[in-house]
Design a protein around this motif. Structure first.
Motif, PDB file in Angstrom:
ATOM      1  N   ASP A 125       0.838  -1.206   0.000  1.00  9.37           N
ATOM      2  CA  ASP A 125       0.000   0.000   0.000  1.00  9.37           C
ATOM      3  C   ASP A 125       0.870   1.252   0.000  1.00  9.37           C
ATOM      4  OD1 ASP A 125      -2.516  -1.240  -0.014  1.00  9.37           O
ATOM      5  OD2 ASP A 125      -2.600  -1.340   2.180  1.00  9.37           O
ATOM      6  N   VAL A 126       1.901   1.239   0.846  1.00 14.34           N
ATOM      7  CA  VAL A 126       2.812   2.387   0.943  1.00 14.34           C
ATOM      8  C   VAL A 126       3.508   2.598  -0.401  1.00 14.34           C
ATOM      9  CG1 VAL A 126       4.943   3.245   2.010  1.00 14.34           C
ATOM     10  CG2 VAL A 126       3.150   2.216   3.425  1.00 14.34           C
ATOM     11  N   PHE A 127       3.992   1.506  -1.002  1.00 16.12           N
ATOM     12  CA  PHE A 127       4.652   1.602  -2.305  1.00 16.12           C
ATOM     13  C   PHE A 127       3.734   2.270  -3.325  1.00 16.12           C
ATOM     14  CE2 PHE A 127       5.025  -0.564  -6.507  1.00 16.12           C
ATOM     15  CZ  PHE A 127       6.188   0.054  -6.931  1.00 16.12           C
ATOM     16  N   GLU A 128       2.501   1.798  -3.416  1.00 12.25           N
ATOM     17  CA  GLU A 128       1.582   2.354  -4.408  1.00 12.25           C
ATOM     18  C   GLU A 128       1.253   3.814  -4.103  1.00 12.25           C
ATOM     19  OE1 GLU A 128      -2.763   1.567  -6.456  1.00 12.25           O
ATOM     20  OE2 GLU A 128      -1.793  -0.066  -5.358  1.00 12.25           O
ATOM     21  N   GLN A 129       1.029   4.138  -2.839  1.00 11.84           N
ATOM     22  CA  GLN A 129       0.712   5.524  -2.473  1.00 11.84           C
ATOM     23  C   GLN A 129       1.855   6.472  -2.821  1.00 11.84           C
ATOM     24  OE1 GLN A 129      -0.169   5.128   1.670  1.00 11.84           O
ATOM     25  NE2 GLN A 129      -2.166   4.189   1.297  1.00 11.84           N
ATOM     26  N   ARG A 130       3.082   6.032  -2.593  1.00 16.12           N
ATOM     27  CA  ARG A 130       4.234   6.900  -2.841  1.00 16.12           C
ATOM     28  C   ARG A 130       4.625   6.949  -4.315  1.00 16.12           C
ATOM     29  NH1 ARG A 130       8.683   5.293   1.508  1.00 16.12           N
ATOM     30  NH2 ARG A 130       9.905   6.692   0.212  1.00 16.12           N
TER      31      ARG A 130
END
Length: 147
Positions: free
Chosen positions: A86-91
């Protein structure tokens, strides 16, 4: 497609499994609504293809892989890797979307829609060799890419 039949046994075998009217578009982009589900994630062109017109596919793949490694490195969550994905996609999504937008804008330059646009493109390419105009054209290209 049948005009290729009879060119050899390998070609005839390929034609048997090939659709009658295959779709082929080397400048298409697919925008994915989500990049991961559970422990499976899309990376590189699978999640953020920018097309050859943006000219950033390789560098985006390397930088995206670096970020993915960073967010997965410290994973100790009881939920597994899903929160890190999730963090990867958000960033990373914003970076990919900017590059995809740039590629779509460039499409009109590379693939002019009509006679007038083709004429204008030819004129700009020729004019780009004139001292002084070359810098103006370069500045305009840089402004277009930066938008």
């Amino acid at each position: 497609m049948r005009e290729f039949s009879g060119l050899g046994a390998a070609m005839d075998r390929l034609l048997k499994v090939c659709p009658e009217d295959p779709y082929d578009d080397v400048v298409a982009q697919i925008v994915m609504p989500g990049w991961h589900r559970g422990r499976v994630t899309l990376v590189g062109d699978a999640c953020g293809a920018v097309s050859l017109l943006a000219g950033q596919g390789g560098s985006l793949a390397i930088a995206g892989a670096t970020l993915l490694g960073e967010v997965l490195g410290p994973v100790t969550s009881p939920q597994g890797i899903s929160p890190a994905l999730d963090v990867f996609e958000q960033r990373w999504r914003h970076v990919v979307e900017v590059a995809q937008t740039s590629g779509r804008r460039a499409a009109a330059t590379f693939l002019p829609a009509g006679r007038a646009q083709r004429f204008l493109r030819r004129w700009v390419i020729r004019a780009a060799n004139v001292p002084g105009i070359d810098r103006l054209v370069a500045r305009q290209i840089l402004r277009t890419i930066a938008k």
